[in-house]
Write a protein that holds these residues in place. Structure first.
Motif, PDB file in Angstrom:
ATOM      1  N   GLN A  47      13.385  -8.163   5.684  1.00 53.46           N
ATOM      2  CA  GLN A  47      12.759  -6.913   5.262  1.00 53.46           C
ATOM      3  C   GLN A  47      12.452  -5.951   6.409  1.00 53.46           C
ATOM      4  N   THR A  69      17.329  -7.792  -2.211  1.00 54.23           N
ATOM      5  CA  THR A  69      17.616  -8.253  -3.567  1.00 54.23           C
ATOM      6  C   THR A  69      18.541  -9.458  -3.558  1.00 54.23           C
ATOM      7  N   SER A 244       2.744  -7.715  -7.840  1.00 53.31           N
ATOM      8  CA  SER A 244       3.918  -6.886  -7.561  1.00 53.31           C
ATOM      9  C   SER A 244       3.640  -5.411  -7.795  1.00 53.31           C
ATOM     10  N   TRP A 247       1.954  -4.237  -4.507  1.00 57.38           N
ATOM     11  CA  TRP A 247       2.745  -4.092  -3.288  1.00 57.38           C
ATOM     12  C   TRP A 247       3.905  -3.123  -3.451  1.00 57.38           C
ATOM     13  N   THR A 248       4.283  -2.831  -4.680  1.00 51.90           N
ATOM     14  CA  THR A 248       5.256  -1.762  -4.907  1.00 51.90           C
ATOM     15  C   THR A 248       4.570  -0.404  -4.815  1.00 51.90           C
ATOM     16  N   THR A 251       3.074   0.937  -1.090  1.00 48.09           N
ATOM     17  CA  THR A 251       3.966   1.650  -0.165  1.00 48.09           C
ATOM     18  C   THR A 251       4.037   3.125  -0.530  1.00 48.09           C
ATOM     19  N   SER A 373       7.089  -4.951 -10.636  1.00 46.78           N
ATOM     20  CA  SER A 373       7.668  -3.980  -9.705  1.00 46.78           C
ATOM     21  C   SER A 373       8.285  -2.802 -10.444  1.00 46.78           C
ATOM     22  N   ALA A 376       5.561  -0.595 -11.963  1.00 46.27           N
ATOM     23  CA  ALA A 376       4.845   0.149 -10.924  1.00 46.27           C
ATOM     24  C   ALA A 376       5.611   1.396 -10.516  1.00 46.27           C
ATOM     25  N   SER A 377       6.923   1.273 -10.347  1.00 42.00           N
ATOM     26  CA  SER A 377       7.738   2.428  -9.970  1.00 42.00           C
ATOM     27  C   SER A 377       7.678   3.510 -11.047  1.00 42.00           C
ATOM     28  N   TRP A 380       4.219   5.215 -11.006  1.00 39.90           N
ATOM     29  CA  TRP A 380       4.079   6.161  -9.901  1.00 39.90           C
ATOM     30  C   TRP A 380       4.753   7.491 -10.237  1.00 39.90           C
TER      31      TRP A 380
END
Length: 413
Positions: A47, A69, A244, A247-248, A251, A373, A376-377, A380
């Motif tokens: 990462q 991935t 998840s 932490w998504t 950032t 994840s 979350a995207s 946002w």
């Protein structure tokens, strides 16, 4: 839900794997912990190296980002296709074989002449890193009943530390010696651990041989037959989904105005997660004392409270970063404590099928993380950090609600 399901559900292959050892030493327990941490770290080294790898192979960051991935997909394949073998094969030999192959692929990654070669090696490293999840149920099998939860907690503490420290270690090595040195160093570490494990791990008791196809079919049968496993898997999936989401979304919020932190600074927030590693051992002790159900409720409540704190993260609110850090710490305690409690319970009741139990639990667990994840995207995009924190709060509320319903059924039984 109680943890009193039979050791192997009716009709499933696999018998007892040998009685637990009353003399599982502290040293051997910590060797398991270090092994799990070092092995699982192999998945996360890539990462912080993406920019260097992209430049080395002259590919774009988007394409390089797919390496994360690819490695995770490899790990998921290992969980699904390799970990069940721990119920029918000598786990000492299986772990050593996986480590030996992993050493070869780590060196192949270090020597990769091109991007596709490196991607293929990364996929293989991901698959073989499932050795960590062969080691956890092996340690649980060796531990006596009265301290199994504590043993699982200690081993999982090592695994959690491996996840948390992998990025920092990889970044430091790459800074001084280049990204290829990271994989050479990892291969050396795997070699040292392999020698230590070969000398210290006890022989694994012989168990009935089961054809691979029947073994894999029994994974589904086990999930259908064991209600406790299904419930614990659901709780684990919800906990990891919330983790998840954090932490998504983290950032996004910290790299946006007004903070505009770089990736190195954002990564420092992960150090708050060290509290989760400390919580893991304590969670195991609660399970050993018969308080697994109560501990589950307390950890679910901690997740809900954590998202309440993190919702305060706003440039308009004084001390919002303090609230965020406190929330990260509390969420990690809740999620990791829940994880150890779940695994302590399911390992206590499935003596002859711990590998398959691990497959059911962790496959569900990672599905929850992937969903978290993705959500979350989307959150946002729709409403920024407020929507992200509301999503996390909703997941934590669902988690606590599931525990409350289970608690009501226990009281009514």
């Amino acid at each position: 839900m109680s943890a009193s399901s039979p050791s192997t559900p009716s009709g499933l292959p696999g018998g007892p794997s040998g009685g637990p050892s009353d003399d599982l030493s502290v040293g051997l327990t910590w060797l398991f912990a270090v092994t799990c941490g070092a092995v699982v770290a192999n998945i996360y080294y890539v990462q912080p190296l993406l920019a260097d790898i992209a430049a080395s192979f002259q590919v774009g960051m988007g394409r390089a980002g797919m390496l994360v991935t690819v490695t995770q997909v490899g790990y998921a394949l290992g969980l699904l296709l390799v970990v069940p073998l721990g119920d029918t094969h000598d786990r000492k030999r299986l772990i050593l074989a996986l480590l030996g192959l992993c050493i070869c692929l780590l060196l192949a990654a270090a020597a990769s002449p091109g991007f596709l070669t490196f991607a293929a090696a990364s996929l293989g490293v991901g698959v073989l890193s499932c050795a960590a999840q062969v080691a956890v149920p092996f340690a649980a099998s060796l531990a006596p009943d009265h301290s199994r939860g504590r043993t699982v907690g200690t081993v999982m503490s090592g695994l959690i530390l491996g996840i948390l420290l992998a990025r920092t270690i990889a970044g430091a090595i790459a800074h001084y010696a280049g990204w290829r040195a990271v994989y050479v160093t990892a291969a050396v570490v795997m070699t040292v651990l392999g020698v230590l494990l070969a000398r210290t791990l006890p022989a694994d008791p012989a168990r009935p041989s089961i054809p691979y196809g029947r073994l894999m079919a029994s994974v589904l049968a086990l999930a259908r037959a064991d209600a406790t496993l299904r419930w614990r898997s659901l709780m684990g999936a919800l906990g990891f989904a919330g983790f998840s989401v954090l932490w998504t979304g983290l950032t996004f919020v910290l790299s946006d105005a007004p903070y505009r932190f770089d990736q190195a600074t954002i990564g420092l927030f992960g150090l708050a997660g060290l509290a989760g590693a400390l919580a893991a051992s304590r969670a195991g002790r609660l399970a050993d004392r018969g308080h697994a159900h109560l501990a589950t409720g307390l950890f679910a409540a901690a997740c809900l409270a954590a998202w309440g704190l993190m919702a305060l993260t706003s440039p308009l609110l004084l001390g919002s970063l303090v609230a965020l850090t406190a929330g990260i710490l509390l969420l990690d305690v809740g999620v990791q404590g829940l994880q150890i409690t779940n695994q302590s319970v399911i390992y206590a009741s499935n003596h002859g099928a711990r590998g398959r139990v691990t497959t059911v639990y962790l496959t569900t667990y990672f599905v929850g993380g992937a969903c978290g994840s993705a959500v979350a995207s989307l959150a946002w995009e729709l409403g920024g950090w407020l929507a992200v924190s509301a999503t996390g709060e909703a997941i934590a509320l669902t988690l606590l609600g599931c525990w409350i319903m289970a608690h009501a059924r226990r009281r009514g039984a």
